[in-house]
Design a protein around this motif. Structure first.
Motif, mmCIF file in Angstrom:
data_model
loop_
_atom_site.group_PDB
_atom_site.id
_atom_site.type_symbol
_atom_site.label_atom_id
_atom_site.label_comp_id
_atom_site.label_asym_id
_atom_site.label_seq_id
_atom_site.Cartn_x
_atom_site.Cartn_y
_atom_site.Cartn_z
ATOM 1 N N SER A 1 0.843 -1.193 0.000
ATOM 2 C CA SER A 1 0.000 0.000 0.000
ATOM 3 C C SER A 1 0.872 1.234 0.000
ATOM 4 N N ALA A 2 0.248 2.354 -0.303
ATOM 5 C CA ALA A 2 0.986 3.611 -0.322
ATOM 6 C C ALA A 2 1.154 4.106 1.098
ATOM 7 N N ILE A 3 2.358 4.173 1.559
ATOM 8 C CA ILE A 3 2.640 4.598 2.924
ATOM 9 C C ILE A 3 3.615 5.767 2.868
ATOM 10 N N THR A 4 3.317 6.828 3.557
ATOM 11 C CA THR A 4 4.224 7.966 3.610
ATOM 12 C C THR A 4 4.435 8.346 5.053
ATOM 13 N N ASN A 5 5.440 9.181 5.273
ATOM 14 C CA ASN A 5 5.665 9.658 6.629
ATOM 15 C C ASN A 5 4.626 10.681 7.034
ATOM 16 N N THR A 6 3.867 11.193 6.045
ATOM 17 C CA THR A 6 2.759 12.069 6.416
ATOM 18 C C THR A 6 1.689 11.267 7.140
ATOM 19 N N THR A 7 1.453 10.042 6.694
ATOM 20 C CA THR A 7 0.418 9.213 7.308
ATOM 21 C C THR A 7 0.983 8.265 8.352
ATOM 22 N N ARG A 8 2.232 8.417 8.704
ATOM 23 C CA ARG A 8 2.891 7.478 9.611
ATOM 24 C C ARG A 8 2.802 6.073 9.015
ATOM 25 N N ARG A 9 2.080 5.174 9.642
ATOM 26 C CA ARG A 9 2.106 3.789 9.209
ATOM 27 C C ARG A 9 0.704 3.192 9.245
ATOM 28 N N GLY A 600 1.949 15.983 -8.659
ATOM 29 C CA GLY A 600 2.738 14.934 -8.015
ATOM 30 C C GLY A 600 3.416 15.421 -6.757
ATOM 31 N N ALA A 601 2.926 16.510 -6.210
ATOM 32 C CA ALA A 601 3.552 17.111 -5.024
ATOM 33 C C ALA A 601 2.463 17.763 -4.172
ATOM 34 N N GLY A 602 2.858 18.147 -2.955
ATOM 35 C CA GLY A 602 1.912 18.796 -2.057
ATOM 36 C C GLY A 602 0.850 17.851 -1.531
ATOM 37 N N ILE A 603 1.193 16.547 -1.478
ATOM 38 C CA ILE A 603 0.218 15.543 -1.040
ATOM 39 C C ILE A 603 0.018 15.678 0.469
ATOM 40 N N ASP A 604 -1.173 16.102 0.859
ATOM 41 C CA ASP A 604 -1.453 16.309 2.280
ATOM 42 C C ASP A 604 -1.883 15.008 2.944
ATOM 43 N N TRP A 605 -2.138 15.095 4.263
ATOM 44 C CA TRP A 605 -2.481 13.901 5.044
ATOM 45 C C TRP A 605 -3.689 13.173 4.475
ATOM 46 N N ALA A 794 3.244 22.874 4.753
ATOM 47 C CA ALA A 794 4.593 22.409 5.087
ATOM 48 C C ALA A 794 4.635 20.902 5.287
ATOM 49 N N ALA A 795 3.528 20.322 5.761
ATOM 50 C CA ALA A 795 3.488 18.887 6.078
ATOM 51 C C ALA A 795 2.903 18.125 4.905
ATOM 52 N N VAL A 796 3.668 18.021 3.840
ATOM 53 C CA VAL A 796 3.205 17.360 2.625
ATOM 54 C C VAL A 796 4.296 16.446 2.081
ATOM 55 N N SER A 797 3.905 15.604 1.134
ATOM 56 C CA SER A 797 4.835 14.673 0.501
ATOM 57 C C SER A 797 4.671 14.757 -1.010
ATOM 58 N N THR A 798 5.546 14.043 -1.694
ATOM 59 C CA THR A 798 5.436 13.916 -3.149
ATOM 60 C C THR A 798 5.045 12.483 -3.495
ATOM 61 N N LEU A 799 4.535 12.287 -4.684
ATOM 62 C CA LEU A 799 4.218 10.928 -5.114
ATOM 63 C C LEU A 799 5.483 10.096 -5.254
ATOM 64 N N ASP A 800 6.609 10.740 -5.563
ATOM 65 C CA ASP A 800 7.879 9.998 -5.655
ATOM 66 C C ASP A 800 8.229 9.336 -4.334
ATOM 67 N N GLU A 801 7.813 9.960 -3.219
ATOM 68 C CA GLU A 801 8.113 9.392 -1.905
ATOM 69 C C GLU A 801 7.238 8.191 -1.578
ATOM 70 N N MET A 802 6.290 7.896 -2.463
ATOM 71 C CA MET A 802 5.411 6.742 -2.263
ATOM 72 C C MET A 802 5.622 5.698 -3.354
ATOM 73 N N GLN A 807 9.910 3.078 1.592
ATOM 74 C CA GLN A 807 9.324 2.422 2.755
ATOM 75 C C GLN A 807 9.201 3.427 3.893
ATOM 76 N N PHE A 808 8.462 3.021 4.888
ATOM 77 C CA PHE A 808 8.269 3.887 6.040
ATOM 78 C C PHE A 808 9.606 4.197 6.702
ATOM 79 N N LYS A 809 9.803 5.472 7.089
ATOM 80 C CA LYS A 809 11.032 5.896 7.737
ATOM 81 C C LYS A 809 10.723 6.290 9.183
#
Length: 943
Positions: A1-9, A600-605, A794-802, A807-809
């Motif tokens: 699944s798509a996991i980012t540090n914005t959504t934790r785990r 592909g950027a500014g992906i919020d929670w 400020a608390a956003v991610s990119t699709l590249d990070e998913m 993986q979860f950091k």
């Protein structure tokens, strides 16, 4: 699944799907001539998971019957009084210590009914069945016959309360069920079965009292008829095609039920009582006490078989109730996914809740659980409640324990019918169960059997009850036991020829128990039943003792084209041309998300969460999120469901357009309850390891109301019972000046419940009890989720990070400081939204190249290796700080400090920067909050 540090785990699940069929409820007006409840489209029709039981209707009175009722109005009122007040004159107390007042409503002269020989037409008034050969009943009868019939039906050893039911159809069913019912004559085989159950239970208690005199066993003496009730209930279930019966019960009589009916090996119990473990060898566990043991046999009866599961439970009374409901709901959902279209809610699974009288009327979880029982996303087709009514709490008599007449009166909150029965008469108990089962089977609603009995000993066998109830216990000591009374009856009825033949039954049982004890003594330790461990739905799931190393963590990335598909689908309503959305939703939610996905950027929670849900759904996994306002989200951020502005019809965009075989998202906006709802979701999770089950608190501290469920089930169920759960809890958290409440999710409590060793050299030697990700085992996950950061740019991610390879950091190093790590003088460890305040202030002070801000995204399991790698980069740093917004006695400081301190080089001390210790979670004075916040930021960035 798509996991980012914005959504934790987030957790992973495997495919199990059910698209629950819609009900075509139509909008009705609320005029006086219609039902006072307004049926609405909201959250029904095609919404996944919306389910209500089938509806059963009794025919209304015919014109002839209505005319007859008008002609004999006095008799109608008299019969209605018996239906409503007859229970007050019933013979329900086996000890005969309850004093009854004369029930004036049952006096015929008050209705002008004085002629015993006067004949009455009974059509539409009363059902009087003469015999089994004439089930339609008499058309007329004299008043003397009518009175005898009413006394027999409503004032005997079985009493009924159903006149409070708002449904006229249900009330008519009760009239017919209890008035026209000819008591079936039990066969000799059935009577001997009842005797066997009673005798086994009493012999079992006597044996344990002799062999284990110092053990609190919470025996069933005085309430042995509970065994008869349950055996009959299981038999009827098997004959009706019920596949699974799930039981939640407290300690009283649990061992009797386990060994004498649910086939738990006596030798295994004796081994446990001698101090050995009840769980399989080779597993990591701490075990539990004997009054929490379980088993799940398949019981065979004439006409069918049924699988019966007694669930694990803690000592907190009634805490298991919503767990049984949730597990029943999940099991039913899975069974119905492969059943015929005729299969209805409650056909294949039945929840049975056994209660004590004091707890049933005293514990708030009972009210919360009852409140969920008929809700479309929480119903399981009706629970059977059996109250083992000892007429006494610990030492508190009923008149001091409740404000109601009966302990069962709490059920009237949701219009539950009640059958009271005298526990000294087991055949009547069996007959009462027949009506209980028939009602539940017809209407798929809860029903209560109030089994009025007594407790021969005190709260446990080591108590002296006469300290506080001397008169009651003088009566009990002189009172013959239920098995002995029934034995005498069977001898008088020539079922047994003599007392010698009865004694042979006891002797045979005693010999069995004695041989089982010798088996336990000879072997030292007897392997206890483990059939429930990782079987059925849990097949393929692993029991692990150690924690995976960082390099063993899975890749959680997803192809960008799939992320794009899922993201767009999350804001695309099916049949969009026929759904009118709120204009603000179209502009600010849908439009904004589509722009973010395009860039592909500014992906919020909220977007990242939707991507995580959607990619799981696309893989065929189901997701259920439950809680107050989860459809919209407390902070209007999620909008997982769209509501038509004209009709209030709701749709879930992610349940469409993700391809064949997709899973489904169930959005369950819950009642205003935490304890019961969280317990329900835990029950869902232990039945369905292949479904992601999430409970979201409206605010993080709302879990306070569910602390018992967290302590006794979620954090410790695997250690106590080897019962894994993948439940996820989302707890919005953040000090933002909102005051003592709504500010803290009390992360310190969850960290305190973690079983991680303080010595970080051992942290990979065990599998911590908190942790969920795409793994072949299940652990619960606590997400300390944001409030203010939900929409922060400020608390956003990119699709590249998913994307694949990501993986979860658990630790995020400082992207600025890592450019010149040797220049760093101070390292500040931080978690949550405070990081963004520190970044802003650090930049304004020109300290980017001197202070490193290290974010710790996962606290337990403690990220030792990742954190050690980050600290090693800053070899010239001399100051190490833990900075938090929470008071010193709260937050993660006390958990993290002793562990981080072991990683700091040169024995440098880890400094604390944050608020001083405080009795409340936060100040309620806004000016004080701002001053404290400014000071801690200043202190953290001072060199």
């Amino acid at each position: 699944s798509a996991i980012t540090n914005t959504t934790r785990r987030l957790a992973f699940v495997e495919p199990r799907r059910l698209l629950l069929q819609p009900l075509n409820n139509k909008r009705v007006s609320t005029t006086r001539s219609t039902n006072f409840l307004l049926k609405r489209h909201y959250h029904d029709r095609e919404v996944y998971g919306y389910r209500v039981p089938k509806e059963y209707k009794m025919p209304d009175y015919t014109q002839e019957e209505l005319a007859n009722r008008m002609e004999y109005g006095s008799l109608v009122r008299f019969v209605q009084s018996y239906r409503q007040h007859g229970h007050k004159a019933a013979h329900l107390d086996p000890l005969e210590i309850i004093q009854h007042e004369k029930v004036l409503a049952l006096q015929p002269e008050r209705y002008g009914l004085t002629d015993p020989k006067k004949m009455y037409n009974l059509a539409g008034i009363l059902h009087v069945t003469e015999s089994a050969s004439n089930p339609s009943g008499r058309e007329e009868a004299d008043f003397e016959t009518i009175l005898k019939h009413l006394d027999a039906v409503y004032c005997g050893r079985i009493a009924h309360e159903f006149m409070h039911l708002p449904s006229a159809s249900e009330r008519r069913w009760w009239y017919h069920a209890v008035e026209s019912w000819t008591k079936p004559q039990l066969s000799t085989k059935q009577k001997k079965r009842i005797h066997e159950l009673l005798t086994k239970s009493e012999t079992f208690d006597h044996f344990l009292a002799k062999k284990f005199p110092n053990v609190k066993r919470y025996g069933l003496e005085g309430a042995e008829s509970m065994m008869v009730a349950l055996d009959r209930l299981f038999e009827l279930s098997a004959q009706a095609g019920v596949q699974d019966v799930l039981i939640g019960m407290p300690h009283r009589g649990r061992l009797n039920l386990l060994c004498d009916l649910l086939e738990y090996p006596h030798a295994a119990l004796f081994s446990k009582m001698k101090g050995n473990s009840e769980l399989p060898s080779g597993t990591a566990h701490s075990g539990d006490v004997i009054s929490h043991l379980i088993n799940n046999p398949t019981l065979k009866y004439d006409g069918g078989e049924v699988h019966v599961s007694l669930l694990s439970n803690p000592s907190h009374l009634e805490a298991v109730n919503p767990v049984v409901m949730g597990k029943a709901r999940a099991k039913q959902t899975e069974l119905m996914s492969s059943a015929s279209s005729e299969c209805s809610l409650g056909d294949r699974v039945m929840a049975v809740q056994i209660h004590g009288d004091a707890a049933f009327s005293g514990q708030g979880i009972v009210m919360e659980s009852l409140g969920m029982s008929n809700l479309p996303h929480y119903s399981s087709g009706g629970s059977v409640h059996i109250v083992v009514n000892n007429q006494l709490g610990y030492t508190t008599p009923a008149q001091n324990a409740r404000s109601s007449t009966y302990c069962s009166d709490i059920g009237k909150m949701i219009n539950v019918p009640v059958i009271h029965v005298n526990g000294d008469f087991p055949e009547d108990v069996a007959r009462a169960i027949d009506v209980v089962f028939e009602y539940r089977n017809k209407f798929r609603k809860d029903i209560i059997l109030d089994l009025i009995c007594y407790r021969r000993w005190g709260h446990n066998e080591l108590d002296e009850p006469a300290f506080t109830q001397p008169l009651m216990y003088n009566n009990i000591r002189l009172h013959n036991s239920v098995p002995k009374q029934y034995e005498q009856k069977l001898i008088e009825d020539n079922v047994f020829e003599s007392s010698e033949s009865v004694a042979a039954v006891r002797e045979s049982q005693y010999e069995l128990l004695d041989s089982e004890l010798k088996k336990a003594n000879d072997s030292g330790s007897v392997e206890c039943p483990s059939s429930y461990h990782l079987k059925g739905n849990w097949k393929g799931i692993q029991h692990v003792k150690t924690r995976p190393l960082p390099e063993e963590e899975p890749d959680t990335g997803v192809e960008k084209d799939i992320l794009d598909l899922v993201g767009k689908q999350s804001v695309t309503a099916p049949d969009a041309d026929n759904i009118k959305l709120h204009p603000r939703l179209e502009k600010y939610h849908i439009g904004s998300r589509l722009k973010r996905l395009e860039k592909g950027a500014g992906i919020d929670w909220a977007t990242a969460e939707a991507l995580a849900f959607g990619t799981l759904l696309k893989e065929g996994h189901d997701v259920r999120i439950s809680g107050q306002d989860v459809g919209r989200g407390t902070f209007s951020q999620r909008h997982a469901m769209f509501v038509d502005q004209n009709t209030e019809k709701a749709v879930i965009p992610l349940n469409h357009g993700l391809g064949d075989g997709q899973g489904f998202l169930e959005v369950a906006n819950s009642p205003l309850s935490e304890y019961a709802v969280l317990g329900f979701e835990y029950g869902m999770s232990i039945e369905s390891p292949n479904r992601l089950v999430i409970w979201e608190a409206q605010f993080g501290d709302f879990f306070n109301g569910a602390q018992i469920a967290i302590d006794t089930f979620i954090s410790s169920s695997e250690a106590k019972w080897l019962r894994q759960t993948g439940l996820v809890m989302l707890l919005p958290h953040g000090q933002d000046g909102a005051g003592p409440e709504h500010s803290s999710s009390h992360v310190e409590r969850f960290l305190q419940m973690s079983n991680e060793p303080i010595d970080i050299e051992k942290c990979y030697d065990i599998a911590p009890n908190w942790s969920v990700i795409h793994r072949p085992y299940r652990k619960p996950l606590i997400v300390i989720s944001p409030k203010g950061l939900l929409k922060s740019p400020a608390a956003v991610s990119t699709l590249d990070e998913m994307a694949p390879g990501m993986q979860f950091k658990p630790v995020l190093d400082d992207p600025v400081a890592t450019q010149a790590p040797n220049e760093i003088e101070k390292v500040v460890f931080v978690s949550g939204k405070l990081y963004y305040d520190l970044v802003k202030e650090r930049a304004s002070k020109g300290l980017d190249d001197r202070i490193a801000l290290v974010r710790i995204e996962e606290m337990s399991p403690f990220p030792r290796n990742e954190l050690e790698n980050v600290i090693d980069q800053y070899s010239y740093a001399r100051d190490f700080v833990w900075c938090q917004e929470e008071p010193e006695n709260a937050g993660a400081y006390t958990f993290m400090a002793p562990r981080i301190a072991q990683l700091i080089p040169r024995n440098e001390k880890l400094q604390y920067v944050g608020r001083e210790a405080l009795a409340a979670p936060a100040t309620g004075i806004s000016s004080q909050y701002r001053a404290e916040q400014a000071q801690l930021i200043q202190d953290a960035l001072t060199l």
